[in-house]
Each structure stands twice: as C-alpha cells, then as structure tokens.
Scaffold this active site. Structure first.
Site, PDB file in Angstrom:
ATOM      1  N   HIS A  62       7.063   1.961  -0.599  1.00 28.90           N
ATOM      2  CA  HIS A  62       6.381   0.693  -0.344  1.00 28.90           C
ATOM      3  C   HIS A  62       4.896   0.833  -0.616  1.00 28.90           C
ATOM      4  CE1 HIS A  62       3.928   0.936   3.362  1.00 28.90           C
ATOM      5  NE2 HIS A  62       4.727   1.932   3.678  1.00 28.90           N
ATOM      6  N   CYS A  63       4.259  -0.334  -0.791  1.00 30.36           N
ATOM      7  CA  CYS A  63       2.813  -0.399  -0.975  1.00 30.36           C
ATOM      8  C   CYS A  63       2.298  -1.544  -0.106  1.00 30.36           C
ATOM      9  CB  CYS A  63       2.457  -0.595  -2.455  1.00 30.36           C
ATOM     10  SG  CYS A  63       3.077  -2.130  -3.158  1.00 30.36           S
ATOM     11  N   GLN A  64       1.194  -2.150  -0.474  1.00 33.97           N
ATOM     12  CA  GLN A  64       0.623  -3.232   0.332  1.00 33.97           C
ATOM     13  C   GLN A  64       1.433  -4.520   0.205  1.00 33.97           C
ATOM     14  OE1 GLN A  64      -2.126  -2.720   2.359  1.00 33.97           O
ATOM     15  NE2 GLN A  64      -1.747  -4.743   3.217  1.00 33.97           N
ATOM     16  N   GLY A  66       3.890  -5.024  -2.558  1.00 29.44           N
ATOM     17  CA  GLY A  66       5.076  -4.847  -3.388  1.00 29.44           C
ATOM     18  C   GLY A  66       4.769  -4.779  -4.873  1.00 29.44           C
ATOM     19  N   ILE A  91       3.904  -3.602   3.039  1.00 33.35           N
ATOM     20  CA  ILE A  91       3.447  -3.662   4.425  1.00 33.35           C
ATOM     21  C   ILE A  91       3.107  -5.101   4.832  1.00 33.35           C
ATOM     22  CG2 ILE A  91       1.003  -3.183   4.026  1.00 33.35           C
ATOM     23  CD1 ILE A  91       1.128  -1.299   6.480  1.00 33.35           C
TER      24      ILE A  91
END
Length: 174
Positions: A62-64, A66, A91
């Site tokens: 995952h990242c901030q 997507g 997130i």
C-alpha cells in the site's frame, strides 16, 4: 509473472482472518514516520529488490492513495510470490473506513513537502517584492523556479539537502 490483485479494506481484513499477512508500506520513510498503519513494514521499491520473500508469503502493498502501488504493479508482479495484493486507496482508504493509524505528531513534515512550501513561498515573495519594491526581485522567483526545474531534471534537490540540516529535521523520532 504473478498476477496482482487489488483488494478493498474489507477484503484485506478477511484475508488477515484466514492467514498471516505481511503489509508493506511503500511510501517514503518521512511519510511512514508521520503516520502509518499499525503493523505495516516500510520498504521503498529499491529495498524490495534486495528483500528476500518466501514464495508462500501473503504480501499486501500500500501507499498513500493507491497511485504509487498501481504504478508499481508490474514491478510487484515480478517478485517471487505466488500472489501479490494491492490495497485499494492506500492509507487514505484505511482512514476513510475509520480504521486506526499510528500518528507521530512530533514528526516533521516530509522533506518534499517542506521543499514545496519553501519554493511556493519564495516564488510568491519574489513576485510581491517585485511589484512593491523593485522588479529585480523577479530574480528570486526565477532562482527558485530554476532550482525546481533542475531538481526535476536531475533527480537531485539541493533545497531538500539544505532543509535536512534544520534542527527539527535532525531529531530522532521514535
């Protein structure tokens, strides 16, 4: 080549109920330090090249928001894993689902945000001063604009290197 599957927060939670899942946060260390999902491991894409995965591991990236994980989908597909999962919305989706994150209020803004704030301020300051004091202050805006252009072209940001020496960026955050 593996298949990457995008999963929702609910699908991620279901996956965690049935098996041990490794959640990997691919954001920058600054972003991770400021806020992260509890239990997530911070590894940038370069670190993943040297990270040893066992083929039977269940890994969710995952990242901030997507976007970074979607851009890296072909990279993830090459990892030695049976199945690769990507958390839809990152997130941001996690927080939107009212799930808890670990927040470090003492962590400074990420360096790149500090660069953006500084450059934006200096460009506006140069424009205001050029109208109110002297047109020569346009040089200030041009200087910071040229620095931003150089940073984009070279991948090296001198301002970020300078900002890292500020006292609030030197403190160790635990």
């Amino acid at each position: 080549m593996n298949h990457c599957q995008n999963i929702s927060i609910n699908e991620y939670n279901d996956l965690c109920q049935n098996q041990r899942v490794k959640l990997i946060d691919i954001r920058t260390p600054d972003e991770y330090t400021k806020e992260h999902i509890k239990g997530a491991i911070n590894k940038n894409l370069n670190e993943l090249n040297s990270h040893v995965f066992s083929e039977d591991e269940v890994v969710v990236f995952h990242c901030q928001s997507g976007n970074r994980t979607l851009q890296a989908e072909s990279f993830f597909a090459k990892l030695p894993l049976k199945k690769v999962y990507i958390l839809k919305g990152g997130i941001n989706a996690w927080k939107k689902a009212n799930l808890q994150t670990v927040i470090n209020a003492k962590a400074p803004f990420p360096i790149m945000r500090q660069v953006q704030i500084t450059v934006g301020f200096m460009v506006i300051l140069g424009i205001v001063l050029s109208y109110t004091v002297s047109p020569w202050f346009n040089i200030l805006s041009a200087f910071f604009g040229a620095g931003l252009l150089f940073a984009g072209l070279s991948g090296t940001c001198a301002l970020a290197n300078v900002l890292m020496f500020l006292p609030f960026n030197k403190t160790k955050i635990t």
